[in-house]
Design a protein around this motif. Structure first.
Motif, mmCIF file in Angstrom:
data_model
loop_
_atom_site.group_PDB
_atom_site.id
_atom_site.type_symbol
_atom_site.label_atom_id
_atom_site.label_comp_id
_atom_site.label_asym_id
_atom_site.label_seq_id
_atom_site.Cartn_x
_atom_site.Cartn_y
_atom_site.Cartn_z
ATOM 1 N N CYS A 120 0.846 -1.203 0.000
ATOM 2 C CA CYS A 120 0.000 0.000 0.000
ATOM 3 C C CYS A 120 0.877 1.247 0.000
ATOM 4 C CB CYS A 120 -0.889 -0.023 1.255
ATOM 5 S SG CYS A 120 -1.785 1.529 1.487
ATOM 6 N N CYS A 142 -0.186 2.986 3.806
ATOM 7 C CA CYS A 142 0.182 2.392 5.113
ATOM 8 C C CYS A 142 1.327 1.400 4.983
ATOM 9 C CB CYS A 142 -1.041 1.699 5.741
ATOM 10 S SG CYS A 142 -1.496 0.166 4.900
ATOM 11 N N CYS A 201 -6.019 -0.352 -0.941
ATOM 12 C CA CYS A 201 -5.868 -1.035 0.349
ATOM 13 C C CYS A 201 -7.110 -0.748 1.195
ATOM 14 C CB CYS A 201 -4.612 -0.452 1.009
ATOM 15 S SG CYS A 201 -4.347 -0.880 2.707
ATOM 16 N N CYS A 222 -7.152 0.685 3.788
ATOM 17 C CA CYS A 222 -7.013 2.022 4.436
ATOM 18 C C CYS A 222 -7.294 3.126 3.422
ATOM 19 C CB CYS A 222 -5.586 2.187 4.991
ATOM 20 S SG CYS A 222 -4.363 2.594 3.708
HETATM 21 ZN ZN ZN Z 1 -2.977 0.779 3.393
#
Ligand code: ZN
Ligand code: BV8
Length: 255
Positions: free
Chosen positions: A136, A139, A156, A158
């Motif tokens: 990612c 992150c 991702c 996130c």
């Molecule tokens: Zn991520």
């Protein structure tokens, strides 16, 4: 510094201080794109290499990815397809034989193509990551590549975009890996620098660091590099030809 060209390879044995080495000698192999050239994988800076056709800043940098993620993902998918068709060559395969002779040895590679592992090399440190993994962009969470979705922009959990798990220009290398690379380099008695233009830092520091720390250094490259005037032995030859020859010399001397 001794320079040998293929014609003098036969005299190879005469130059290397074999009496200093045994099966317990610590050996480090440092490699760049040139060791995969004979597998048919284009290098970056040799004549006709990748950087002569593509702009590295656009394709191998965070700015390039943020500006045009699809272009970068397509370029890496194209490179993965080329690598999948490639096989380890005699240079990769001779490192596996060297590692059976010298049990305390490691490979530090700038390459992202997995050919060292596919050749059966062990203790392989991939300084610049691996093209068959993704992480990612936000992150950093890693995940294997879901090949059927290989060129789609995916995200991702996130919300960050997924990108190849390789180190781009302007990105720092993983500290732990870099420390391990310098440790392996500083502690070895023989350091091979194989098929690298020795231009990309901090990896390019390693051959000089090996020399400064007392290793016997052997460079194999089809061209001279910034390290060629410093190395103990420079062999101007293709790695897939010179390295198997060198293995025979070392096997005869230490086995
Ligand atoms: Zn991520
Ligand atoms: C960083 C992505 C902190 C993965 C790549 C000014 C001065 C010094 C440094 C810098 C500077 N400005 C910026 C920097 C830092 C920069 C850098 O070094 N730039 C250079 C070009 C000047 N480095 C970075 O950004 C690194 N991060 O330093 O972070 C920082 C941050 C910001 C600013 C400063 C510092 C990250 C570097 C990693 C970049 N990633 N690619 C991928 O997609 O693959 S670059 C690319 O170059 C590959 O990773 C490759 O591994 C690496 C090295 O290239 P080589 O492997 O040596 O391949 P090359 O084609 O160059 O040479 C092949 C050789 O083989 C040739 O010599 C040829 O003669 C030989 N050969 C060919 N066939 C054969 C052969 N030899 C033997 N047998 C054969 N058959």
């Amino acid at each position: 510094m001794i320079e040998l060209t293929p014609i003098f390879n036969a005299m190879l044995g005469a130059e290397i201080p074999f009496e200093k080495f045994s099966k317990d000698t610590r050996v480090t192999f440092f490699t760049g794109a040139g060791i995969s050239a004979e597998s048919g994988i284009p290098t970056f800076r040799s004549t006709g290499g990748l950087w002569s056709k593509y702009d590295p800043v656009k394709l191998a940098s965070p700015e390039g990815f943020n500006e045009n993620p699809q272009l970068v993902l397509d370029w890496y998918a194209w490179r993965r397809d080329a690598i999948r068709l490639a096989d380890p060559n005699p240079a990769h395969l001779s490192i596996t034989k060297f590692q059976k002779l010298f049990h305390d040895s490691a490979v530090i590679t700038q390459n992202v193509d997995s050919l060292h592992s596919r050749a059966g090399n062990n203790s392989v440190l991939e300084l610049h990551g691996n093209i068959f993994r993704e992480r990612c962009n936000n992150c950093g969470e890693e995940n294997g590549l879901n090949s059927d979705e290989r060129t789609k922009i995916r995200y991702c959990h996130c919300g960050g975009m997924l990108r190849p798990d390789v180190v781009w220009f302007g990105e720092t290398l993983e500290n732990q890996k870099l420390e391990q690379a310098f440790e392996l380099t500083g502690a070895c008695q023989i350091f091979f620098s194989l098929g690298t233009s020795t231009q990309v830092y901090p990896a390019a520091q390693l051959p000089f660091y090996a020399k400064e720390h007392g290793a016997y250094t052997i460079e194999i490259n089809t061209e001279r590099t910034p390290f060629s005037n410093h190395t103990d032995l420079f062999i101007k030859d293709a790695a897939g030809h010179a390295l198997p020859n060198l293995y025979e010399e070392f096997y005869a001397a230490v086995s």
